[in-house]
Design a protein around this motif. Structure first.
Motif, mmCIF file in Angstrom:
data_model
loop_
_atom_site.group_PDB
_atom_site.id
_atom_site.type_symbol
_atom_site.label_atom_id
_atom_site.label_comp_id
_atom_site.label_asym_id
_atom_site.label_seq_id
_atom_site.Cartn_x
_atom_site.Cartn_y
_atom_site.Cartn_z
ATOM 1 N N ALA A 126 0.821 -1.218 0.000
ATOM 2 C CA ALA A 126 0.000 0.000 0.000
ATOM 3 C C ALA A 126 0.852 1.263 0.000
ATOM 4 O O ALA A 126 0.500 2.257 -0.653
ATOM 5 C CB ALA A 126 -0.938 -0.002 1.212
ATOM 6 N N MET A 127 1.966 1.255 0.726
ATOM 7 C CA MET A 127 2.814 2.447 0.767
ATOM 8 C C MET A 127 3.381 2.768 -0.605
ATOM 9 O O MET A 127 3.412 3.933 -1.028
ATOM 10 C CB MET A 127 3.946 2.236 1.775
ATOM 11 C CG MET A 127 3.492 2.142 3.217
ATOM 12 S SD MET A 127 4.811 1.622 4.348
ATOM 13 C CE MET A 127 5.945 3.006 4.218
ATOM 14 N N THR A 128 3.802 1.728 -1.327
ATOM 15 C CA THR A 128 4.353 1.925 -2.663
ATOM 16 C C THR A 128 3.295 2.439 -3.619
ATOM 17 O O THR A 128 3.523 3.391 -4.390
ATOM 18 C CB THR A 128 4.938 0.599 -3.184
ATOM 19 O OG1 THR A 128 5.943 0.143 -2.276
ATOM 20 C CG2 THR A 128 5.529 0.766 -4.572
ATOM 21 N N LEU A 129 2.107 1.833 -3.584
ATOM 22 C CA LEU A 129 1.013 2.271 -4.452
ATOM 23 C C LEU A 129 0.578 3.692 -4.111
ATOM 24 O O LEU A 129 0.304 4.504 -5.006
ATOM 25 C CB LEU A 129 -0.169 1.314 -4.303
ATOM 26 C CG LEU A 129 0.024 -0.107 -4.836
ATOM 27 C CD1 LEU A 129 -1.139 -0.995 -4.425
ATOM 28 C CD2 LEU A 129 0.169 -0.099 -6.363
ATOM 29 N N ARG A 130 0.526 3.994 -2.836
ATOM 30 C CA ARG A 130 0.091 5.314 -2.414
ATOM 31 C C ARG A 130 1.042 6.398 -2.919
ATOM 32 O O ARG A 130 0.597 7.446 -3.415
ATOM 33 C CB ARG A 130 -0.002 5.354 -0.882
ATOM 34 C CG ARG A 130 -0.550 6.654 -0.309
ATOM 35 C CD ARG A 130 -0.451 6.632 1.209
ATOM 36 N NE ARG A 130 -1.015 7.831 1.796
ATOM 37 C CZ ARG A 130 -2.221 7.919 2.344
ATOM 38 N NH1 ARG A 130 -3.003 6.859 2.387
ATOM 39 N NH2 ARG A 130 -2.656 9.047 2.867
ATOM 40 N N ARG A 131 2.340 6.152 -2.817
ATOM 41 C CA ARG A 131 3.323 7.121 -3.313
ATOM 42 C C ARG A 131 3.110 7.393 -4.796
ATOM 43 O O ARG A 131 3.157 8.539 -5.252
ATOM 44 C CB ARG A 131 4.744 6.613 -3.066
ATOM 45 C CG ARG A 131 5.343 6.999 -1.743
ATOM 46 C CD ARG A 131 6.856 6.847 -1.747
ATOM 47 N NE ARG A 131 7.265 5.513 -2.177
ATOM 48 C CZ ARG A 131 7.478 4.496 -1.349
ATOM 49 N NH1 ARG A 131 7.293 4.646 -0.049
ATOM 50 N NH2 ARG A 131 7.866 3.326 -1.812
ATOM 51 N N ASP A 132 2.881 6.324 -5.545
ATOM 52 C CA ASP A 132 2.686 6.478 -6.985
ATOM 53 C C ASP A 132 1.408 7.262 -7.277
ATOM 54 O O ASP A 132 1.390 8.145 -8.153
ATOM 55 C CB ASP A 132 2.630 5.096 -7.639
ATOM 56 C CG ASP A 132 2.491 5.164 -9.143
ATOM 57 O OD1 ASP A 132 3.379 5.757 -9.795
ATOM 58 O OD2 ASP A 132 1.498 4.634 -9.676
ATOM 59 N N LEU A 133 0.348 6.968 -6.539
ATOM 60 C CA LEU A 133 -0.928 7.661 -6.756
ATOM 61 C C LEU A 133 -0.817 9.140 -6.394
ATOM 62 O O LEU A 133 -1.334 10.005 -7.107
ATOM 63 C CB LEU A 133 -2.030 6.984 -5.930
ATOM 64 C CG LEU A 133 -2.494 5.622 -6.455
ATOM 65 C CD1 LEU A 133 -3.243 4.853 -5.374
ATOM 66 C CD2 LEU A 133 -3.396 5.795 -7.689
ATOM 67 N N ILE A 139 -5.509 12.651 -4.052
ATOM 68 C CA ILE A 139 -5.601 13.315 -2.753
ATOM 69 C C ILE A 139 -6.279 12.348 -1.787
ATOM 70 O O ILE A 139 -7.452 12.011 -1.944
ATOM 71 C CB ILE A 139 -6.399 14.629 -2.855
ATOM 72 C CG1 ILE A 139 -5.725 15.588 -3.834
ATOM 73 C CG2 ILE A 139 -6.552 15.272 -1.478
ATOM 74 C CD1 ILE A 139 -6.535 16.834 -4.118
ATOM 75 N N PHE A 140 -5.548 11.896 -0.783
ATOM 76 C CA PHE A 140 -6.064 10.918 0.166
ATOM 77 C C PHE A 140 -6.732 11.621 1.346
ATOM 78 O O PHE A 140 -6.235 12.633 1.846
ATOM 79 C CB PHE A 140 -4.935 10.012 0.661
ATOM 80 C CG PHE A 140 -4.551 8.932 -0.310
ATOM 81 C CD1 PHE A 140 -4.964 7.620 -0.104
ATOM 82 C CD2 PHE A 140 -3.785 9.221 -1.432
ATOM 83 C CE1 PHE A 140 -4.609 6.620 -0.990
ATOM 84 C CE2 PHE A 140 -3.431 8.228 -2.331
ATOM 85 C CZ PHE A 140 -3.842 6.919 -2.115
ATOM 86 N N GLN A 141 -7.836 11.040 1.805
ATOM 87 C CA GLN A 141 -8.571 11.574 2.941
ATOM 88 C C GLN A 141 -8.289 10.810 4.233
ATOM 89 O O GLN A 141 -8.717 11.219 5.306
ATOM 90 C CB GLN A 141 -10.084 11.533 2.649
ATOM 91 C CG GLN A 141 -10.496 12.320 1.427
ATOM 92 C CD GLN A 141 -10.156 13.796 1.570
ATOM 93 O OE1 GLN A 141 -10.473 14.414 2.584
ATOM 94 N NE2 GLN A 141 -9.499 14.363 0.561
#
Length: 487
Positions: A126-133, A139-141
């Motif tokens: 998830a951390m890797t995917l989140r960085r890419d997104l 924009i994460f809530q």
């Protein structure tokens, strides 16, 4: 014995599941049934709870910290959640931490309409995917790994929601049992290894999904079947059910700790009674690690079925030598050893008249940090037990879990730092033994563990992780950074 503060935290000395999920489609007042189902799954998450419903036009969400009863017992609370489709979630935070913004179900308005998701498990990349997104403008809530799935669905270029959802799941690693609601209906799925459980039931014409069969029992629903590893089940608003198999080579490696501790004893997992399996583990313990003693005593409540099995196999009488208070909440950090000890006594008290002068065998489901085990042994000695032998209904927990179970970092796991003899000295027991990993497999119905192709996820015991752990390097670096700050 003085124990370093690093071995205490507010979560106590037990492994904690991340959450439980429940969803229903096709029943008036679906939210009321969902609240009842979540009551039955409260053991899987006691930190927060949420329900999202759909009335055919709008989605409605109510979330709160605490237990189900504290948030959804009143008719006023449930009246805020109209509709014949609802999904709910009970939570114990692992990835993302505490906070109302991380309480599920998570909801988003996508191009195709509303989308609510409840997730049991943990996305190990998830951390890797989140960085890419985030690099691409997302924009994460929340800080929950579950929100990554929403963003992957939203940014997928496939034409239909089902295809976008499948595309998103192909990018994630780790463990997930998911229930999602959309204006078109409900989607339930498990990861390709089926690490976390998910079952389907029926109540009249309504379709129900839940983490465990006990939730179906409590709402008087009929058990239909388990959702298979890698299966995606789609239910339309008119009740049509379609099964999809988007993943190749899906096979079962369900978390074996569901049998040891997480699931309620009155659930059925993988076609087997959890209660009977736990008794069988106790029988294996008695076969593998017998000892002359006067009484077999469970560490309540999770050690009770295994203790019954141990007693029946060994012929040593079973007795309730420890009485647990059910009115004590979570153990919080205490400022001194004396207050910590008093806190344990608020939860557990020795049945002094029973244990005084006796050689006792204590049965517990696991040893994590070892601090609770030490205090239980000390309590038995203070009550007059002449010998205290400790038996554990699982193999040594030597490795951290990255699939939705809250475990300490490996350096704080007692079995990762000590051999069994050293652990026995640490908890001050006259002897200590764990069930073997093959014995555990025999208890769940296998001849032995297949080392080349394990039948279950047992990584917390074996270190054999069934998926890639893409984010592990980042997590270890973060831990090292926090340690440097603390120093």
């Amino acid at each position: 014995m003085t124990i370093p503060d690093a071995f205490y935290d507010e979560n106590g000395d037990k492994l904690h599941e991340e959450c439980g999920v429940f969803g229903v489609l096709g029943l008036d007042d679906a939210s009321a049934l969902t609240a009842l189902g979540l009551h039955a799954l409260q053991h899987r998450g006691q930190e927060a709870v949420g329900i999202t419903s759909f009335d055919g036009i709008e989605f409605y969400t109510r979330r709160g910290n605490g237990h189900v009863a504290a948030n959804f017992s009143s008719s006023e609370a449930l009246s805020e959640l109209p509709g014949n489709m609802a999904v709910g979630h009970v939570r114990y935070s692992t990835t993302g931490g505490a906070g109302l913004r991380n309480v599920q179900p998570l909801y988003a308005d996508l191009a195709s309409g509303g989308f609510a998701i409840a997730h049991n498990g943990n996305i190990s990349n998830a951390m890797t995917l989140r960085r890419d997104l985030v690099t691409k403008g997302a924009i994460f809530q929340s800080t929950s790994d579950t929100e990554v799935i929403i963003h992957l669905v939203a940014t997928s270029r496939y034409p239909t929601l089902l295809d976008r959802f499948t595309d998103a799941l192909r990018l994630v690693e780790g463990a997930y049992s998911l229930i999602c609601t959309t204006p078109e209906g409900m989607i339930a799925c498990r990861d390709p290894l089926g690490i976390r459980p998910l079952v389907m039931g029926k109540l009249g014409d309504a379709i129900i999904f839940a983490s465990e069969t006990v939730a179906l029992d409590v709402v008087s629903a009929e058990f239909v079947r388990e959702i298979e590893p890698g299966e995606l089940v789609q239910v339309s608003m008119d009740g049509q059910i379609t099964s999809h198999r988007p993943f190749r080579n899906a096979r079962s490696r369900m978390c074996i700790f569901e049998h040891v501790y997480f699931s309620r004893p009155d659930s059925i997992i993988g076609g087997r009674s959890v209660y009977q399996v736990r008794k069988a583990i106790g029988e294996q313990l008695a076969i593998e690690a017998s000892i002359d003693a006067d009484l077999v005593i469970p560490v309540p409540d999770s050690g009770t079925p295994a203790a019954l099995g141990y007693a029946q196999q060994s012929g040593i009488p079973f007795e309730l030598g420890i009485i647990r208070s059910h009115y004590v909440g979570r153990t919080f950090i205490q400022p001194s050893d004396g207050k910590r000890h008093a806190d344990v006594k608020r939860k557990h008290n020795a049945n002094r008249a029973l244990v005084a002068g006796k050689r006792i065998v204590l049965i517990d489901d696991s040893i994590v940090r070892g601090t609770t085990s030490l205090k239980i042994v000390q309590m038995m000695r203070e009550a007059g037990a002449s010998e205290v032998h400790f038996r554990v209904a699982s193999p040594p927990t030597e490795h951290s879990c990255f699939y939705g179970v809250d475990t300490p970092e490996r350096s704080k796991l007692l079995a990762a730092r000590m051999d069994v003899e050293e652990m026995a000295r640490f908890i001050q027991a006259d002897s200590l033994a764990f069930v073997s990993i093959d014995g555990l497999y025999r208890a769940v119905g296998e001849a032995q563990r297949n080392a080349a192709r394990p039948q279950y996820c047992d990584a917390c015991f074996s270190g054999d992780y069934p998926t890639r752990l893409t984010d592990l390097g980042d997590r270890e670096a973060a831990v090292r950074g926090l340690a440097t700050v603390d120093e």
